[in-house]
Design a protein around this motif. Structure first.
Motif, mmCIF file in Angstrom:
data_model
loop_
_atom_site.group_PDB
_atom_site.id
_atom_site.type_symbol
_atom_site.label_atom_id
_atom_site.label_comp_id
_atom_site.label_asym_id
_atom_site.label_seq_id
_atom_site.Cartn_x
_atom_site.Cartn_y
_atom_site.Cartn_z
ATOM 1 N N ASP A 79 0.818 -1.216 0.000
ATOM 2 C CA ASP A 79 0.000 0.000 0.000
ATOM 3 C C ASP A 79 0.853 1.268 0.000
ATOM 4 O OD1 ASP A 79 -2.333 -1.545 0.066
ATOM 5 O OD2 ASP A 79 -2.307 -1.634 2.253
ATOM 6 N N GLY A 80 1.892 1.252 -0.823
ATOM 7 C CA GLY A 80 2.721 2.437 -0.979
ATOM 8 C C GLY A 80 3.782 2.641 0.083
ATOM 9 N N VAL A 81 3.842 1.736 1.063
ATOM 10 C CA VAL A 81 4.830 1.828 2.138
ATOM 11 C C VAL A 81 5.778 0.639 2.040
ATOM 12 C CG1 VAL A 81 5.192 1.863 4.635
ATOM 13 C CG2 VAL A 81 3.220 3.043 3.637
ATOM 14 N N VAL A 82 7.088 0.905 2.089
ATOM 15 C CA VAL A 82 8.093 -0.153 2.054
ATOM 16 C C VAL A 82 8.392 -0.577 3.492
ATOM 17 C CG1 VAL A 82 10.438 -0.770 1.375
ATOM 18 C CG2 VAL A 82 9.078 0.770 -0.074
ATOM 19 N N ALA B 32 21.945 -1.342 7.992
ATOM 20 C CA ALA B 32 20.654 -1.930 8.311
ATOM 21 C C ALA B 32 19.837 -1.931 7.032
ATOM 22 C CB ALA B 32 19.950 -1.115 9.389
ATOM 23 N N LEU B 33 19.146 -3.029 6.749
ATOM 24 C CA LEU B 33 18.444 -3.173 5.479
ATOM 25 C C LEU B 33 17.464 -2.032 5.238
ATOM 26 C CD1 LEU B 33 17.741 -4.770 2.939
ATOM 27 C CD2 LEU B 33 16.288 -6.256 4.342
ATOM 28 N N ASP B 34 16.664 -1.694 6.261
ATOM 29 C CA ASP B 34 15.696 -0.617 6.064
ATOM 30 C C ASP B 34 16.386 0.716 5.803
ATOM 31 O OD1 ASP B 34 16.428 -0.884 8.920
ATOM 32 O OD2 ASP B 34 15.095 0.828 9.201
ATOM 33 N N ASP B 35 17.516 0.967 6.477
ATOM 34 C CA ASP B 35 18.215 2.238 6.287
ATOM 35 C C ASP B 35 18.853 2.321 4.907
ATOM 36 O OD1 ASP B 35 19.119 4.798 7.345
ATOM 37 O OD2 ASP B 35 21.130 3.918 7.347
ATOM 38 N N LEU B 36 19.419 1.218 4.427
ATOM 39 C CA LEU B 36 19.993 1.200 3.084
ATOM 40 C C LEU B 36 18.948 1.570 2.043
ATOM 41 C CD1 LEU B 36 22.195 0.441 0.970
ATOM 42 C CD2 LEU B 36 21.290 -1.893 1.064
ATOM 43 N N VAL B 37 17.781 0.921 2.109
ATOM 44 C CA VAL B 37 16.741 1.179 1.121
ATOM 45 C C VAL B 37 16.204 2.602 1.273
ATOM 46 C CG1 VAL B 37 14.454 0.475 0.330
ATOM 47 C CG2 VAL B 37 16.166 -1.259 0.905
ATOM 48 N N ARG B 38 16.045 3.064 2.501
ATOM 49 C CA ARG B 38 15.558 4.429 2.738
ATOM 50 C C ARG B 38 16.498 5.455 2.094
ATOM 51 N NH1 ARG B 38 15.558 3.986 7.759
ATOM 52 N NH2 ARG B 38 13.395 3.247 7.960
ATOM 53 N N ARG B 39 17.780 5.299 2.323
ATOM 54 C CA ARG B 39 18.765 6.238 1.768
ATOM 55 C C ARG B 39 18.832 6.147 0.245
ATOM 56 N NH1 ARG B 39 24.310 5.457 4.969
ATOM 57 N NH2 ARG B 39 24.945 7.056 3.463
ATOM 58 N N ALA B 40 18.765 4.922 -0.279
ATOM 59 C CA ALA B 40 18.832 4.742 -1.730
ATOM 60 C C ALA B 40 17.626 5.371 -2.418
ATOM 61 C CB ALA B 40 18.930 3.257 -2.076
ATOM 62 N N LEU B 41 16.431 5.172 -1.853
ATOM 63 C CA LEU B 41 15.239 5.774 -2.447
ATOM 64 C C LEU B 41 15.306 7.296 -2.378
ATOM 65 C CD1 LEU B 41 12.302 3.479 -1.232
ATOM 66 C CD2 LEU B 41 13.573 3.383 -3.387
ATOM 67 N N ALA B 42 15.761 7.823 -1.250
ATOM 68 C CA ALA B 42 15.866 9.280 -1.126
ATOM 69 C C ALA B 42 16.837 9.846 -2.155
ATOM 70 C CB ALA B 42 16.319 9.654 0.286
ATOM 71 N N ASP B 43 17.964 9.179 -2.357
ATOM 72 C CA ASP B 43 18.939 9.640 -3.349
ATOM 73 C C ASP B 43 18.369 9.613 -4.759
ATOM 74 O OD1 ASP B 43 20.769 10.074 -1.372
ATOM 75 O OD2 ASP B 43 22.149 8.467 -1.971
ATOM 76 N N ALA B 44 17.431 8.685 -5.011
ATOM 77 C CA ALA B 44 16.818 8.570 -6.334
ATOM 78 C C ALA B 44 15.595 9.472 -6.484
ATOM 79 C CB ALA B 44 16.424 7.117 -6.588
ATOM 80 N N GLY B 45 15.281 10.243 -5.456
ATOM 81 C CA GLY B 45 14.111 11.112 -5.513
ATOM 82 C C GLY B 45 12.801 10.366 -5.362
ATOM 83 N N ASP B 46 12.864 9.182 -4.767
ATOM 84 C CA ASP B 46 11.678 8.345 -4.566
ATOM 85 C C ASP B 46 11.112 8.651 -3.180
ATOM 86 O OD1 ASP B 46 9.870 6.214 -4.044
ATOM 87 O OD2 ASP B 46 10.993 4.875 -5.365
ATOM 88 N N ALA B 47 9.880 9.130 -3.125
ATOM 89 C CA ALA B 47 9.301 9.589 -1.859
ATOM 90 C C ALA B 47 8.615 8.497 -1.057
ATOM 91 C CB ALA B 47 8.299 10.709 -2.144
ATOM 92 N N ARG B 48 8.629 7.266 -1.516
ATOM 93 C CA ARG B 48 7.976 6.208 -0.752
ATOM 94 C C ARG B 48 8.579 6.098 0.649
ATOM 95 N NH1 ARG B 48 8.650 1.004 -4.396
ATOM 96 N NH2 ARG B 48 10.469 2.215 -5.029
ATOM 97 N N PRO B 49 7.748 6.067 1.680
ATOM 98 C CA PRO B 49 8.285 5.901 3.036
ATOM 99 C C PRO B 49 8.794 4.491 3.254
ATOM 100 C CG PRO B 49 5.890 5.906 3.087
ATOM 101 C CD PRO B 49 6.278 6.218 1.667
ATOM 102 N N VAL B 50 9.860 4.371 4.035
ATOM 103 C CA VAL B 50 10.417 3.077 4.411
ATOM 104 C C VAL B 50 10.282 2.932 5.920
ATOM 105 C CG1 VAL B 50 12.456 1.592 4.425
ATOM 106 C CG2 VAL B 50 12.041 3.128 2.478
#
Length: 243
Positions: free
Chosen positions: A148-151, A192-210
């Motif tokens: 539902d839009g949340v990772v 940490a897996l969640d932190d890696l994905v959070r940072r990667a999405l932010a760097d890509a301009g992806d606003a999905r919350p992790v």
């Protein structure tokens, strides 16, 4: 000059392995359905492996559905081993994943476990190169963990590695003597897996919350903290995820 056949040789890792073997002065043939070589059906294998010194399998299942993954790796590996034995291939190198044996709750990793077991009993001298998650796979982790839009991801540790470094490790294994077991390659940094994905999405301009969720699974498997980490003696590559 030796002949190498790279199954999955047109993909992300395979194309780099073909280039690396060619640069070392060898004949490297990319084996894929698009080049007339289909490991799952067996079509084209006998001709492709004729005269080959080594077969390198870096192919991946096109589906992550449990039954499809198991069928893919079982059929492809069985066909490859039979063709390699018939052709007198001296070495068999396959790419797998760090932590595979710790992730049997996942249908995907049950397929990888089956692949590794077939290779171990396949009668061809072998090396299995286990790699941690490629940098390029991080968006796929996010996609596979989105609800539902949340990772939602656990905070288990992860040590991602550049695909160039994985390909280089596979090339070295193909050129070296078979170890009759597994080697490991990982990147230099642990997240940490969640932190890696959070940072990667932010760097890509992806606003999905992790969201850090200890109950979230990784492709169907609950992770203990070190499940995705390499063991002692792993090759630690130099390329960093975040510069």
């Amino acid at each position: 000059m030796a002949k190498f056949v790279v199954i999955g040789g047109t993909g992300l890792i395979g194309s780099k392995v073909v280039a690396g073997l060619s640069a070392a002065g060898h004949e490297a043939r990319a084996g894929a359905p698009s080049t007339g070589v289909n490991a799952v059906t067996g079509d084209g294998l006998a001709g492709a492996l004729a005269g080959a010194e080594c077969v390198v399998d870096v192919a991946n299942s096109p589906s992550f559905e449990a039954a499809a993954v198991l069928e893919f790796f079982t059929a492809a590996t069985s066909n490859l081993l039979a063709a390699a034995q018939a052709a007198g291939v001296a070495r068999y190198v396959a790419l797998s994943v760090v932590g595979t044996d710790r992730l049997a709750e996942s249908g995907y990793f049950r397929g990888k476990i089956a692949q590794e077991e077939l290779i171990e009993g396949g009668g061809v001298p072998f090396t299995i190169v286990r790699a941690t998650q490629f940098f390029e796979f991080v968006p796929g982790i996010a996609a596979g963990s989105e609800v539902d839009g949340v990772v939602r991801l656990p905070g288990a540790r992860i040590q991602p590695v550049a695909s160039d470094d994985v390909a280089a490790a596979v090339v070295r294994a193909a050129l070296g003597a078979p170890v009759g077991g597994r080697t490991e390659v990982a990147g230099p940094d642990v997240f940490a897996l969640d932190d890696l994905v959070r940072r990667a999405l932010a760097d890509a301009g992806d606003a999905r919350p992790v969201v850090a969720d200890p109950e979230a699974t990784y492709f169907g498997a609950h992770l203990r903290d070190d499940a995705l980490l390499p063991g002692p003696g792993a090759e630690i590559a130099a390329t960093r995820f975040f510069v």
